[in-house]
Design a protein around this motif. Structure first.
Motif, PDB file in Angstrom:
ATOM      1  N   LYS A  65      -1.837  -1.286   1.668  1.00  0.00           N
ATOM      2  CA  LYS A  65      -1.342  -0.064   1.025  1.00  0.00           C
ATOM      3  C   LYS A  65      -1.329  -0.244  -0.491  1.00  0.00           C
ATOM      4  CE  LYS A  65       1.827   1.437   4.713  1.00  0.00           C
ATOM      5  NZ  LYS A  65       3.267   1.658   5.049  1.00  0.00           N
ATOM      6  N   MET A  66      -0.894  -1.414  -0.951  1.00  0.00           N
ATOM      7  CA  MET A  66      -0.843  -1.678  -2.393  1.00  0.00           C
ATOM      8  C   MET A  66      -2.240  -1.641  -3.000  1.00  0.00           C
ATOM      9  SD  MET A  66       2.043  -4.706  -2.674  1.00  0.00           S
ATOM     10  CE  MET A  66       1.880  -4.768  -4.459  1.00  0.00           C
ATOM     11  N   ILE A  67      -3.215  -2.204  -2.296  1.00  0.00           N
ATOM     12  CA  ILE A  67      -4.595  -2.185  -2.783  1.00  0.00           C
ATOM     13  C   ILE A  67      -5.101  -0.747  -2.848  1.00  0.00           C
ATOM     14  CG2 ILE A  67      -6.970  -2.829  -2.203  1.00  0.00           C
ATOM     15  CD1 ILE A  67      -5.826  -5.476  -1.105  1.00  0.00           C
ATOM     16  N   GLU A  68      -4.790   0.052  -1.836  1.00  0.00           N
ATOM     17  CA  GLU A  68      -5.194   1.459  -1.841  1.00  0.00           C
ATOM     18  C   GLU A  68      -4.560   2.202  -3.007  1.00  0.00           C
ATOM     19  OE1 GLU A  68      -4.390   3.426   1.820  1.00  0.00           O
ATOM     20  OE2 GLU A  68      -6.006   2.430   2.909  1.00  0.00           O
ATOM     21  N   GLU A  69      -3.294   1.931  -3.282  1.00  0.00           N
ATOM     22  CA  GLU A  69      -2.588   2.618  -4.367  1.00  0.00           C
ATOM     23  C   GLU A  69      -3.187   2.271  -5.729  1.00  0.00           C
ATOM     24  OE1 GLU A  69       1.438   1.420  -3.779  1.00  0.00           O
ATOM     25  OE2 GLU A  69       1.623   2.497  -1.877  1.00  0.00           O
ATOM     26  N   GLU A  70      -3.565   1.012  -5.906  1.00  0.00           N
ATOM     27  CA  GLU A  70      -4.194   0.613  -7.166  1.00  0.00           C
ATOM     28  C   GLU A  70      -5.620   1.131  -7.239  1.00  0.00           C
ATOM     29  OE1 GLU A  70      -5.105  -3.430  -9.832  1.00  0.00           O
ATOM     30  OE2 GLU A  70      -4.104  -3.592  -7.878  1.00  0.00           O
TER      31      GLU A  70
END
Length: 382
Positions: A255-260
């Protein structure tokens, strides 16, 4: 005096974000429950986006080596041959896995720190027409070197019976890798690198070509039976007990990778890598790699300085864990990671501890702050 804080700047395991640790610490779910099934399927879909593949992406409870072993045991029959690029410790692992399971490795030896030449791949394929696969690292972690896997994939498109199997354990999540577009039939990574999750999960992608081979090869593994896993994971379960908490944590990291944004993640790693290299060179030091990767930088130790001593001082006196060399490079290099949950301030800290350690060991061809200044200037101008 012992350091009061510990920092992890190794190329695996890497630092884990607070969000991921919080997810990891949640109550353990039953691995056959609807709640876990939902999270598991969600994580698999996020991994497909990360890999940029229309194929299947399987999550295994193991280190990355487990996925490497699964690739060998599920995609080759005994007596098959495979071209194996050996340009470091993990290229050697491909060779050893092939030998263990009766696959004949046609080895392309590459000097550690250099990239494989495409003409050598082409030569090996043409001289061995029955080859069933090419095994290579996208990034050879032990040397901090990137191989031209895209170029290999383009060439192998002319050989429909040859699988391209790429160890991307320190590449996926560092680079924006279009697995299908590059012609990677089987891609591999692990949770503990750029995916910002503790060790314990391996990920393996299988495109249609690889899935077809899977059905043609006699299964030679019980735990790492990919046919069994494929069937189970398509329904949201695993063949055996999953690393439940790790999967929950991995999903949060994805999720963090998607958000960035994957493109931004890749740009961040490139900027950090270039800043690190500039800082190292400002100390009068050289890189081992002729084609350095964006996840880890391998630095040649100055003459008369043991790289393991740099690692020891950094860890014991300053609480910063960096990595040394492996095999014949032990003592000759040290490695700085800038992969995963890392920003410019982590890079500057790593360079500062290298200055402290080198100064203590008698290498003083620099002024304190030289590496930091060079890194900051490079980072700012990118």
């Amino acid at each position: 005096m012992k350091p009061i804080k510990q920092r992890l700047l190794t190329p695996g395991p890497t630092m884990v974000p607070e969000r991921v640790l919080e997810a990891l610490g949640k109550s353990t779910l039953y691995h056959r429950s609807p709640e876990f099934k939902e999270i598991f399927l969600e994580a698999r879909e996020r991994l497909k986006k990360l890999f940029k593949t229309e194929g299947e992406v399987l999550i295994l409870t193991s280190s990355g080596t487990g996925a490497m072993e699964a690739a060998v045991t599920n995609l080759f029959n005994p007596g098959d041959s495979a071209v194996v690029v050996v340009g470091g410790k993990f290229g050697e692992r491909w060779k050893e896995l092939c030998q263990t399971f009766g696959v004949k490795p046609i080895v392309i030896e590459v000097e550690w720190g250099k990239s494989v030449r495409l003409e050598d791949i082409e030569k090996a394929i043409k001289e061995n027409p029955n080859v069933k696969g090419v095994l290579v690292q996208i990034c050879e972690t032990s040397t901090g070197t990137i191989h031209d896997v895209k170029g290999i994939g383009d060439f192998l498109k002319n050989y429909p019976d040859v699988l391209l199997i790429a160890d991307g354990i320190t590449a996926y999540g560092v680079y924006d890798i279009p697995t299908d577009k590059w012609g990677i039939d089987v891609g591999i990574t692990g949770s503990q690198k750029a995916l910002m999750t503790p060790p314990g999960l391996a990920i393996i992608s299988l495109n249609e070509k690889a899935q077809k081979r899977l059905l043609e090869v006699e299964t030679r593994s019980y735990y790492f039976d990919l046919k069994k896993e494929l069937k189970k994971q398509q329904s949201g379960q695993t063949a055996y007990t999953a690393g439940v908490n790790l999967v929950v944590a991995l999903n949060e990291a994805l999720k963090m990778i998607e958000e960035e944004g994957l493109e931004n993640v890749a740009k961040r790693h490139e900027r950090l890598a270039q800043a690190t290299r500039a800082g190292v060179r400002a100390l009068g030091l050289e890189l081992l790699s002729e084609n350095p990767a964006n996840g880890v930088t391998a630095v040649l130790s100055p003459k008369g300085i043991n790289g393991q001593d740099v690692v020891k001082i950094a860890r014991e006196k300053y609480g910063i864990t960096i990595a040394g060399g492996q095999e014949h490079l032990k003592g000759k290099i040290f490695r700085l990671s800038h992969m995963g949950y890392v920003d410019i301030f982590d890079v500057l800290t790593g360079l500062e501890v290298v200055e402290f350690a080198l100064y203590e060991l008698g290498y003083r061809n620099f002024k304190f702050g030289d590496s930091v200044s060079a890194a900051m200037e490079t980072y700012q101008n990118l």
